[in-house]
Every structure is written in structure tokens, then in C-alpha cells.
Scaffold this active site. Sequence first.
Site, PDB file in Angstrom:
ATOM      1  N   LYS A 102      -6.808  -1.609  -1.288  1.00 53.33           N
ATOM      2  CA  LYS A 102      -8.162  -2.106  -1.515  1.00 53.33           C
ATOM      3  C   LYS A 102      -8.576  -2.958  -0.337  1.00 53.33           C
ATOM      4  O   LYS A 102      -7.680  -3.477   0.333  1.00 53.33           O
ATOM      5  CB  LYS A 102      -8.261  -2.910  -2.815  1.00 53.33           C
ATOM      6  CG  LYS A 102      -7.226  -4.019  -3.018  1.00 53.33           C
ATOM      7  CD  LYS A 102      -7.009  -5.081  -1.972  1.00 53.33           C
ATOM      8  CE  LYS A 102      -8.148  -5.955  -1.548  1.00 53.33           C
ATOM      9  NZ  LYS A 102      -7.773  -6.888  -0.440  1.00 53.33           N
ATOM     10  N   TYR A 121     -11.316  -9.108  -6.034  1.00 49.42           N
ATOM     11  CA  TYR A 121     -10.435  -9.278  -7.199  1.00 49.42           C
ATOM     12  C   TYR A 121     -11.215  -9.812  -8.400  1.00 49.42           C
ATOM     13  O   TYR A 121     -10.970  -9.407  -9.530  1.00 49.42           O
ATOM     14  CB  TYR A 121      -9.269 -10.225  -6.874  1.00 49.42           C
ATOM     15  CG  TYR A 121      -8.230  -9.576  -6.004  1.00 49.42           C
ATOM     16  CD1 TYR A 121      -7.184  -8.853  -6.565  1.00 49.42           C
ATOM     17  CD2 TYR A 121      -8.292  -9.656  -4.617  1.00 49.42           C
ATOM     18  CE1 TYR A 121      -6.230  -8.239  -5.772  1.00 49.42           C
ATOM     19  CE2 TYR A 121      -7.343  -9.053  -3.817  1.00 49.42           C
ATOM     20  CZ  TYR A 121      -6.312  -8.342  -4.402  1.00 49.42           C
ATOM     21  OH  TYR A 121      -5.377  -7.723  -3.618  1.00 49.42           O
TER      22      TYR A 121
HETATM   23  P1  NAD Z   1      -2.176  -6.688   8.662  1.00 48.47           P
HETATM   24  O1  NAD Z   1      -3.084  -7.007   9.773  1.00 48.47           O
HETATM   25  O2  NAD Z   1      -1.059  -7.604   8.397  1.00 48.47           O
HETATM   26  O3  NAD Z   1      -1.572  -5.222   8.852  1.00 48.47           O
HETATM   27  C1  NAD Z   1      -2.343  -4.159   9.284  1.00 48.47           C
HETATM   28  C2  NAD Z   1      -1.500  -3.147  10.049  1.00 48.47           C
HETATM   29  O4  NAD Z   1      -2.367  -2.177  10.607  1.00 48.47           O
HETATM   30  C3  NAD Z   1      -0.713  -3.768  11.198  1.00 48.47           C
HETATM   31  O5  NAD Z   1       0.588  -3.248  11.203  1.00 48.47           O
HETATM   32  C4  NAD Z   1      -1.480  -3.313  12.426  1.00 48.47           C
HETATM   33  O6  NAD Z   1      -0.651  -3.150  13.555  1.00 48.47           O
HETATM   34  C5  NAD Z   1      -2.010  -1.964  11.963  1.00 48.47           C
HETATM   35  N1  NAD Z   1      -3.191  -1.514  12.731  1.00 48.47           N
HETATM   36  C6  NAD Z   1      -3.393  -0.254  13.118  1.00 48.47           C
HETATM   37  N2  NAD Z   1      -4.537  -0.154  13.805  1.00 48.47           N
HETATM   38  C7  NAD Z   1      -5.050  -1.378  13.876  1.00 48.47           C
HETATM   39  C8  NAD Z   1      -6.226  -1.914  14.458  1.00 48.47           C
HETATM   40  N3  NAD Z   1      -7.094  -1.129  15.120  1.00 48.47           N
HETATM   41  N4  NAD Z   1      -6.456  -3.233  14.337  1.00 48.47           N
HETATM   42  C9  NAD Z   1      -5.602  -4.018  13.665  1.00 48.47           C
HETATM   43  N5  NAD Z   1      -4.468  -3.561  13.073  1.00 48.47           N
HETATM   44  C10 NAD Z   1      -4.203  -2.251  13.179  1.00 48.47           C
HETATM   45  O7  NAD Z   1      -3.093  -6.505   7.372  1.00 48.47           O
HETATM   46  P2  NAD Z   1      -2.617  -6.541   5.860  1.00 48.47           P
HETATM   47  O8  NAD Z   1      -2.841  -7.898   5.311  1.00 48.47           O
HETATM   48  O9  NAD Z   1      -1.286  -5.933   5.724  1.00 48.47           O
HETATM   49  O10 NAD Z   1      -3.746  -5.611   5.195  1.00 48.47           O
HETATM   50  C11 NAD Z   1      -3.690  -4.195   5.273  1.00 48.47           C
HETATM   51  C12 NAD Z   1      -4.515  -3.614   4.113  1.00 48.47           C
HETATM   52  O11 NAD Z   1      -3.954  -4.038   2.879  1.00 48.47           O
HETATM   53  C13 NAD Z   1      -5.973  -4.067   4.072  1.00 48.47           C
HETATM   54  O12 NAD Z   1      -6.774  -3.030   3.605  1.00 48.47           O
HETATM   55  C14 NAD Z   1      -5.970  -5.202   3.064  1.00 48.47           C
HETATM   56  O13 NAD Z   1      -7.204  -5.392   2.422  1.00 48.47           O
HETATM   57  C15 NAD Z   1      -4.924  -4.726   2.100  1.00 48.47           C
HETATM   58  N6  NAD Z   1      -4.259  -5.837   1.400  1.00 48.47           N
HETATM   59  C16 NAD Z   1      -4.050  -5.706   0.054  1.00 48.47           C
HETATM   60  C17 NAD Z   1      -3.387  -6.704  -0.638  1.00 48.47           C
HETATM   61  C18 NAD Z   1      -3.067  -6.523  -2.082  1.00 48.47           C
HETATM   62  O14 NAD Z   1      -2.650  -7.476  -2.721  1.00 48.47           O
HETATM   63  N7  NAD Z   1      -3.208  -5.337  -2.630  1.00 48.47           N
HETATM   64  C19 NAD Z   1      -2.958  -7.853   0.031  1.00 48.47           C
HETATM   65  C20 NAD Z   1      -3.180  -7.936   1.407  1.00 48.47           C
HETATM   66  C21 NAD Z   1      -3.817  -6.910   2.076  1.00 48.47           C
END
Ligand code: NAD
Length: 437
Positions: free
Chosen positions: A183, A268
Site C-alpha cells: 500500500k 491506515y
Molecule cells: P524504502 O525506501 O526503505 O525501500 C524501497 C526500496 O526500493 C529500496 O530498496 C530502494 O533501493 C528501492 N528502489 C528502487 N527504485 C527506487 C527509486 N527510484 N527510488 C528509491 N528507491 C528505489 O521504502 P519502504 O519503507 O520499504 O517502502 C516500500 C513500500 O512499502 C512503499 O510502497 C511503502 O508505502 C510500503 N510500506 C508499507 C508498510 C506496511 O506496513 N505495509 C510499511 C512501510 C512501507
Amino acid sequence: MENKNLSRKEFLSITGKTAAVSAAASLPLSALTTTDLFGQNAGKTTSPPASVPQAQDEPIVLEKWKSDVDQQSGPTPTPMPPGGRIRYAVVGLGHLALEEILPALSTCKKSRLTALVSGSPQKMQKVAAQYGIKPENCYSYQTYDQLKNNQEVDVIYIVLPNALHKEYVIRGARAGKHILCEKPMATSSKECEDMIAACRSANVKLMIAYRIQYEPHNRKLRELIKTQTFGIPKFIEASNAQSSANPAHWRFKKALAGGGALPDIGLYCLNTNRFILGEEPIEVFAYQYSTPGNPLFKEVEELISWQMRFPSGVIASCASDYNVHESRRYRVLCDKGWLNMDKAYAYKGQKLTTARAEGMMEKQEEISLAEKNQFALEIDHFSDCILHNKEPFTPGEEGLQDHILMEAIYQSAKEGKPVKINGQGKPPQRGPEPKLD
Ligand code: NAD
């Protein structure tokens, strides 16, 4: 024969010091028999009777030893043999994947990790070694489409920045894999429609990772609303807030995030309200604010606050902020009591309390359920849908509905007036209730 004449020194030399110390701590030496000391029963170890059902998903029931006075432990887990589980490729090895999803996959019962996709070979190599992933099952974003030839992958789980969801969902569906997508589903309702259409035409399942809809405390609260245990719900106040740093992160870039606090964490409040009420808003009214000059909020909003009106008459007042101390909670005011959820949207530690009057007293109770890994429950639900050809409980349509509402919320904040929602408050189509055991 009793051991009354055994000295402490003899006892220690026979049993070993550790065993002796713990035994001696709880019993006077004279109370021990030679059977206790020499372990004569060791060779005759037996198991108490247990019920062992044939069906894989029926738990083994062990003999009871706790009294009903204490909270009972849950049923014993029923993991599938690894060979029969649904196999996942996780795309994007950032915070959520490394901190929550990969560890959760290790505790799943119907799912297992078999492949990784990352832009960082060095990071992926280390993660692959940690989780036992074969080098040939490690992909870059450039080789991602080759997943279609990998017979060891059934599902692709997209954990990338929001604006990349659409592309990777559509490419994943074209590779013939089922899709679990984080999400918010995308950055607009139009993108959601395209993603749903692509999965439909590729004949693969699509689920959005709304973990709260699989979390036991939030599900319990929903059940208490449904059964009207505290009467009819009238008003909900909900907030999800946290403090941010690092303006260079994609969360603060509109092109990658789609928005600020609203799609990331305010979502949420929105999604959980819809889930616990089982109806859809018919009107929204919003305000938003960003501190002038704060580099974090050059492109995306810091604070958003909105009200939603539901067909039953319930009004929900929600807020989300990226620049205050963490707070994740909601309270449902009903005509005979209230239900409160602290740490409502957190990864763990949900605290459900209720209140109602009883004569001269106000009775407040805490309902504490066995804590379960909500990510594992959610992932196993999707695997169950694939194993038994069912629609997911949180399909793409659920993500689309949230985007339609978020667009209305932004529109209201921009225009300074309420925005009506089409659809007469009818919930989107979703699959059967998940069986979470
Ligand atoms: P994050 O930035 O920690 O991780 C993102 C990943 O994508 C990294 O490994 C990064 O290297 C990669 N990536 C690939 N192309 C990229 C670009 N162009 N720019 C930046 N990063 C790039 O983010 P996250 O917190 O892990 O979030 C990822 C997804 O998960 C999002 O959609 C976020 O909304 C969702 N999320 C959901 C929850 C949940 O509880 N369900 C919690 C946190 C995040």
C-alpha cells in the site's frame, strides 16, 4: 529406597552441578528419591496422549495443563511442508522488506521466499546468503522480466516506492505471476484501474497488502461493532502520525510518493474505518497544512485532517501528520459504550480497550489477544487464495477505492468545501473472509 543418607557432596557428583543446584533450590535433599536423582524414568520416557488429526491444516491438540483461570495459548501452528507452499519473489530490499517482510516469510505456514529482486547486487548477495536464496534466483530491475521463466516463483511481492508499483505490477502480471502489492496501491486511481486490468487480462490474482485487515485486535474490534456489543457506532476519531527526517528520501518527492502523510500513513485511518464499519464514505471534507520553509514538505503535505460521512450516519474524523511524535490510534464512540485501539496501525502491540456503564460504575476492559505476526497472516492469506483459487479479501479494488477517496480528500482540501463520492456507499467487491489460524 529413599536417599536420606546421601550427602550433598555425593548428590553433586552424581547429578552434575547445574541440575543439582536447581533441584536443590526447590527441594530439600531429603525429599528426593533415588528415582528423581538417578533418572530411572529416563529410559521409559512417554508422551501424554495428544490428538493428532490427519488434515494438514488441523492443529495437534496437546494435553491441557493450564487452568481456565489463565489466558489460553493459541492452537499449535500448522505449517505446510515447504515443498507445498506458495513461493515468493520480493522486489525491493528496503526498510519494510528487510525489517518486516523477509523475517515474516520465515514464520509463514503456507508461503516461502524463493527469489529476490534488487538494484544493489552487494545487498542482495548478503540477503540471499541470510535467507538461503540461490544465486540464479536473484534478479536486478533490468532482468526482472526473466522471472517469467522461473518455475520456483508463484508470487511477486512489490515493495518499491509507490510510483513504481504500477510498472512492476503490470510487468509481473505479464510474467504470469500472481501479485501482492504494498500500500498505497499506486499514486492515482487511474493507475489502479490499469493494474487491475493488467492482472485480469493475465489471469493472475492481485492483492493489496492491507495488513491491518488481517491483524487480530482490529478484526476483533470490527466483530464487536458488527454484533453491536457496544451499541450503534456514531463517531470515530482516528489519527496516524509520525516524525520524519531526510528530505532526500523518496517519501518526500511527489513524483515517487504521490503525496505526503495521506497516502503513506493517513491511508491506515481511511482504510481501517472502511474495514471496521463495512460501509463506504459518501462525502469527505479536508484541510491540509505544511510548515513554510521546511525542506521535508516542499513537495508533499505535512498534515492532513479530514472528515468522512457514511450512509449509516457515522462521521469519522481523521488526521495524519509527518511532523509530530508518533501516535497511531482510533476510538469508536457507540451509543452504549466506546471501543479504543492504541498502537492501532503499528506492526505490533495493539491495545484494545472498551468502556460501558454498569449501574453506578463505568466498566473499562482491555481485550488482549495472542499476538500474531500480521505480515505473515496477510501473506499466508494470499497463498491460501492461490492454493484454493479464491479472490483475496483485499483485492486491487480495495486499493482503488482508497485512491478514489484520497483524490476526493485532496480535492476538498484544495477547494475548501465538501466533496461527494460516487458509489452510494457500497463497498467494493472482495473475496471471502480470511481463515486466519
Ligand atoms: P524504502 O525506501 O526503505 O525501500 C524501497 C526500496 O526500493 C529500496 O530498496 C530502494 O533501493 C528501492 N528502489 C528502487 N527504485 C527506487 C527509486 N527510484 N527510488 C528509491 N528507491 C528505489 O521504502 P519502504 O519503507 O520499504 O517502502 C516500500 C513500500 O512499502 C512503499 O510502497 C511503502 O508505502 C510500503 N510500506 C508499507 C508498510 C506496511 O506496513 N505495509 C510499511 C512501510 C512501507
